[in-house]
Scaffold this active site. Structure first.
Site, mmCIF file in Angstrom:
data_model
loop_
_atom_site.group_PDB
_atom_site.id
_atom_site.type_symbol
_atom_site.label_atom_id
_atom_site.label_comp_id
_atom_site.label_asym_id
_atom_site.label_seq_id
_atom_site.Cartn_x
_atom_site.Cartn_y
_atom_site.Cartn_z
ATOM 1 N N LYS A 106 65.194 -16.595 23.695
ATOM 2 C CA LYS A 106 64.441 -15.711 22.778
ATOM 3 C C LYS A 106 64.779 -14.243 22.963
ATOM 4 O O LYS A 106 64.795 -13.474 22.000
ATOM 5 C CB LYS A 106 62.929 -15.917 22.920
ATOM 6 C CG LYS A 106 62.378 -15.817 24.332
ATOM 7 C CD LYS A 106 62.278 -17.175 24.934
ATOM 8 C CE LYS A 106 62.031 -17.088 26.411
ATOM 9 N NZ LYS A 106 61.141 -18.124 26.884
ATOM 10 N N VAL A 133 60.845 -20.453 20.972
ATOM 11 C CA VAL A 133 59.461 -20.037 20.702
ATOM 12 C C VAL A 133 58.493 -21.168 21.030
ATOM 13 O O VAL A 133 58.561 -22.248 20.436
ATOM 14 C CB VAL A 133 59.271 -19.644 19.218
ATOM 15 C CG1 VAL A 133 57.864 -19.130 18.982
ATOM 16 C CG2 VAL A 133 60.295 -18.604 18.800
ATOM 17 N N GLY A 135 57.949 -23.241 23.631
ATOM 18 C CA GLY A 135 58.322 -24.472 24.340
ATOM 19 C C GLY A 135 58.506 -25.670 23.435
ATOM 20 O O GLY A 135 59.359 -25.678 22.546
ATOM 21 N N ILE A 137 56.592 -26.912 21.178
ATOM 22 C CA ILE A 137 55.899 -26.942 19.874
ATOM 23 C C ILE A 137 56.881 -26.701 18.738
ATOM 24 O O ILE A 137 57.569 -25.684 18.723
ATOM 25 C CB ILE A 137 54.787 -25.862 19.805
ATOM 26 C CG1 ILE A 137 53.855 -25.969 21.006
ATOM 27 C CG2 ILE A 137 54.003 -25.992 18.508
ATOM 28 C CD1 ILE A 137 52.835 -24.840 21.085
ATOM 29 N N LYS A 206 59.284 -13.490 21.010
ATOM 30 C CA LYS A 206 58.875 -14.635 20.184
ATOM 31 C C LYS A 206 58.216 -14.150 18.892
ATOM 32 O O LYS A 206 58.434 -14.728 17.815
ATOM 33 C CB LYS A 206 57.934 -15.530 20.979
ATOM 34 C CG LYS A 206 58.643 -16.254 22.118
ATOM 35 C CD LYS A 206 57.658 -16.805 23.130
ATOM 36 C CE LYS A 206 58.367 -17.569 24.237
ATOM 37 N NZ LYS A 206 57.510 -17.891 25.368
ATOM 38 N N GLY A 305 57.980 -24.662 30.643
ATOM 39 C CA GLY A 305 58.284 -25.718 31.612
ATOM 40 C C GLY A 305 59.513 -26.501 31.196
ATOM 41 O O GLY A 305 59.882 -26.528 30.018
HETATM 42 P P1 NDP Z 1 66.747 -20.667 35.135
HETATM 43 O O1 NDP Z 1 66.837 -19.337 35.792
HETATM 44 O O2 NDP Z 1 65.956 -21.739 35.784
HETATM 45 O O3 NDP Z 1 68.220 -21.241 34.883
HETATM 46 C C1 NDP Z 1 69.279 -20.445 34.468
HETATM 47 C C2 NDP Z 1 70.574 -21.238 34.649
HETATM 48 O O4 NDP Z 1 71.655 -20.453 34.185
HETATM 49 C C3 NDP Z 1 70.879 -21.603 36.099
HETATM 50 O O5 NDP Z 1 71.393 -22.902 36.171
HETATM 51 C C4 NDP Z 1 71.964 -20.590 36.494
HETATM 52 O O6 NDP Z 1 72.877 -21.107 37.459
HETATM 53 C C5 NDP Z 1 72.679 -20.418 35.191
HETATM 54 N N1 NDP Z 1 73.385 -19.151 35.078
HETATM 55 C C6 NDP Z 1 72.896 -17.904 35.259
HETATM 56 N N2 NDP Z 1 73.863 -16.999 35.035
HETATM 57 C C7 NDP Z 1 74.966 -17.691 34.714
HETATM 58 C C8 NDP Z 1 76.303 -17.323 34.374
HETATM 59 N N3 NDP Z 1 76.663 -16.043 34.324
HETATM 60 N N4 NDP Z 1 77.192 -18.305 34.093
HETATM 61 C C9 NDP Z 1 76.826 -19.607 34.141
HETATM 62 N N5 NDP Z 1 75.568 -20.005 34.445
HETATM 63 C C10 NDP Z 1 74.669 -19.058 34.730
HETATM 64 O O7 NDP Z 1 66.211 -20.386 33.661
HETATM 65 P P2 NDP Z 1 65.380 -21.362 32.719
HETATM 66 O O8 NDP Z 1 66.004 -22.694 32.701
HETATM 67 O O9 NDP Z 1 63.924 -21.234 33.018
HETATM 68 O O10 NDP Z 1 65.569 -20.628 31.299
HETATM 69 C C11 NDP Z 1 66.772 -20.752 30.582
HETATM 70 C C12 NDP Z 1 66.550 -20.207 29.179
HETATM 71 O O11 NDP Z 1 65.524 -20.958 28.549
HETATM 72 C C13 NDP Z 1 66.117 -18.746 29.109
HETATM 73 O O12 NDP Z 1 66.647 -18.171 27.947
HETATM 74 C C14 NDP Z 1 64.605 -18.859 28.976
HETATM 75 O O13 NDP Z 1 64.039 -17.740 28.355
HETATM 76 C C15 NDP Z 1 64.507 -20.069 28.100
HETATM 77 N N6 NDP Z 1 63.238 -20.768 28.138
HETATM 78 C C16 NDP Z 1 62.704 -21.130 29.351
HETATM 79 C C17 NDP Z 1 61.515 -21.812 29.379
HETATM 80 C C18 NDP Z 1 60.867 -22.215 30.647
HETATM 81 O O14 NDP Z 1 59.724 -22.694 30.604
HETATM 82 N N7 NDP Z 1 61.493 -22.058 31.792
HETATM 83 C C19 NDP Z 1 60.810 -22.178 28.143
HETATM 84 C C20 NDP Z 1 61.494 -21.768 26.927
HETATM 85 C C21 NDP Z 1 62.659 -21.089 26.948
HETATM 86 P P3 NDP Z 1 72.381 -21.528 38.928
HETATM 87 O O15 NDP Z 1 71.631 -22.818 38.743
HETATM 88 O O16 NDP Z 1 73.652 -21.726 39.657
HETATM 89 O O17 NDP Z 1 71.536 -20.403 39.412
HETATM 90 N N1 HSE Z 2 58.301 -17.704 30.350
HETATM 91 C C1 HSE Z 2 57.978 -18.336 29.125
HETATM 92 C C2 HSE Z 2 56.496 -18.589 29.065
HETATM 93 C C3 HSE Z 2 58.728 -19.630 29.004
HETATM 94 O O1 HSE Z 2 55.825 -18.486 30.096
HETATM 95 O O2 HSE Z 2 55.986 -18.865 27.986
HETATM 96 C C4 HSE Z 2 58.531 -20.291 27.654
HETATM 97 O O3 HSE Z 2 59.157 -19.575 26.642
#
Ligand code: NDP
Ligand code: HSE
Length: 435
Positions: A106, A133, A135, A137, A206, A305
């Site tokens: 986002k 936006v 999760g 939903i 969002k 999540g």
């Molecule tokens: P994390 O920090 O848990 O994971 C990020 C991942 O990206 C890790 O695996 C990391 O590698 C990898 N990474 C970071 N930099 C690089 C790079 N330069 N090249 C390759 N890989 C890279 O984030 P989330 O999974 O929580 O979030 C990911 C996306 O999803 C974000 O845009 C977030 O806003 C979105 N999002 C997250 C939600 C949530 O509840 N967590 C909900 C909705 C959206 P490594 O594992 O080696 O550190």
């Molecule tokens: N950090 C975000 C939240 C993840 O707490 O809503 C979901 O977009």
């Protein structure tokens, strides 16, 4: 069914990416049947290659995300790295090398969505981002597709799981702010930098995305008025309770009554306990959409999540793969109205203002005069003397709740109140919504 698999590159394997990979593996047969071809994980880009990643073939792991998206045989790139760079360059490179993109990012979409849409369109690719936006939903696709024949006038809701979790814990269990934030982070709800959550940047991103899709215009994150929850105190929450309200971080996007502009804002607000948003607990999200013909719609579910977010990503993956197989693309950006975004000062709502005042004759009249001079009408006033402040000449806590007034008028009122000798401090200002 086609036997040759569609190849998927996964960029990021953290909270969301690891769940995407897991579901792709465990539900492989169902996904293939729904798509009409198997999907194969062709590579997984991460930052730390030596980290143990359960269920993922180590041969798929790479730190060279650029090489992965440039391979030329990738059908779909799933970007769940987050942040602006390298995500933006990787997505545009993916389009240039033949892939469609599913993203949960986002922050990037709210910053540069128009350019990303243009890049997808110019290469004849899809850009899907349901997970960006709220999760799990479904909101982006209902707005982009199901409501494409209606006129949406308002989108209001709780779109950040972390802050809802914190406010809920503070309200119901009396937990401290830091303790609740640590819990939300451990549960995988918070962004890599939780400032994005607690300062309202995530919800603002969002709101920008929702406003753009809902009103067929472009709203960038910088045009969204943003206030986070870091200033919300236990006293605010207790004061809300006394009014029969609770405190929520709301995202509110509105089309002006004359239809010629829009507003988008994110801030904490008091809402009545009787309002459906008041019962949205923990990291759940809920969004109301008001449209001319449809009336009021409510969307509710887990807003953050790994598994809930992966559900939205996988839904997009199925849609994009189906489009690939039928050599078509889904709906692109619809921003034809080009409506301007009005400043926060033009937003009209109600306010709860908590003041520390001198406890002596005439103070209430002075305060009321300031409100009247700015054209802000008072609804209720509650004053309570502070028995512990006799040594400072007597102080009282004064809580004023207003009728609806423009935000600019309220700001001018507060500025004038601060200049009164008898007003020792403005303890808090909070908008009141949902009545
Ligand atoms: P994390 O920090 O848990 O994971 C990020 C991942 O990206 C890790 O695996 C990391 O590698 C990898 N990474 C970071 N930099 C690089 C790079 N330069 N090249 C390759 N890989 C890279 O984030 P989330 O999974 O929580 O979030 C990911 C996306 O999803 C974000 O845009 C977030 O806003 C979105 N999002 C997250 C939600 C949530 O509840 N967590 C909900 C909705 C959206 P490594 O594992 O080696 O550190
Ligand atoms: N950090 C975000 C939240 C993840 O707490 O809503 C979901 O977009």
């Amino acid at each position: 069914m086609r036997t040759r698999p569609l190849k998927v590159a996964l960029l990021g394997c953290g909270v969301v990416g690891s769940e995407v990979a897991r579901i792709m593996t465990t539900h492989a047969d169902d996904l293939a049947a729904r798509i009409g071809a198997p999907v194969e994980l062709a590579g997984v880009a991460v930052r730390r290659p030596s980290k143990v990643r359960e269920g993922i073939d180590p041969a798929l792991i790479t730190t060279d995300a650029t090489a992965l998206v440039k391979r030329g045989d990738i059908d779909v790139v799933i970007e769940v790295i987050g942040g602006i760079e390298p995500a933006r360059t990787l997505i545009t490179t993916a389009f240039e090398h033949g892939a469609s993109v599913v993203s949960a990012n986002k922050a990037l979409l709210a910053e540069d969505g128009a350019a990303l849409h243009a890049a997808a369109e110019s290469q004849g690719r899809d850009l899907y981002y349901e997970a960006a936006v709220a999760g799990a939903i479904p909101l982006v696709r209902p707005l982009r597709e199901s409501l494409a024949g209606d006129k949406v006038n308002r989108v209001l809701g709780i779109v950040n799981g972390t802050t809802n979790f914190i406010l809920d814990r503070m309200d119901t269990s009396g937990a401290g702010y830091s303790e609740a934030l640590d819990e939300a982070t451990a549960l995988g709800y918070a962004e890599a930098d939780p400032t994005a959550d607690v300062e309202g940047f995530d919800a603002a991103a969002k709101a920008a995305i929702l406003a753009g899709i809902a009103f067929h215009t472009r709203v960038r994150i910088g045009e969204v008025h943003r206030e986070g929850i870091t200033e919300v105190t236990a006293a605010d929450i207790a004061s809300a309770r006394r009014m029969g309200c609770t405190v929520k971080l709301l995202a509110i996007c509105e089309r002006a009554a004359d239809g010629n502009s829009v507003t988008a804002r994110v801030h904490p607000a008091m809402i009545p306990l009787s309002h459906p948003l008041a019962s949205v607990r923990e990291a759940y999200n809920a969004v109301f959409i008001e449209a001319d013909a449809a009336g009021q719609l409510m969307f509710y579910g887990p807003g953050a999540g790994g598994p809930p977010t992966a559900s939205a990503v996988l839904g997009d993956l199925v849609a994009v793969c189906r489009n690939k197989l039928s050599e078509t693309t889904g709906p692109g950006e619809s921003a034809y109205t080009r409506l301007p975004v009005s400043p926060m000062g033009e937003v009209v709502t109600r306010y709860h203002i908590s003041l520390d005042v001198a406890d002596k004759p005439g103070v209430l009249a002075q305060v009321a005069t300031v409100f009247a001079e700015q054209g802000v009408s008072i609804d209720t006033v509650r004053q309570q003397s502070r028995p512990d402040s006799q040594e400072t000449g007597g102080e009282a806590s004064l809580v004023v709740v207003t009728h609806r007034a423009p935000d600019a008028a309220l700001s001018a009122t507060v500025e004038a109140l601060r200049k009164l000798d008898t007003v020792r401090g403005v303890a808090s200002i909070m908008r009141v919504e949902g009545e």
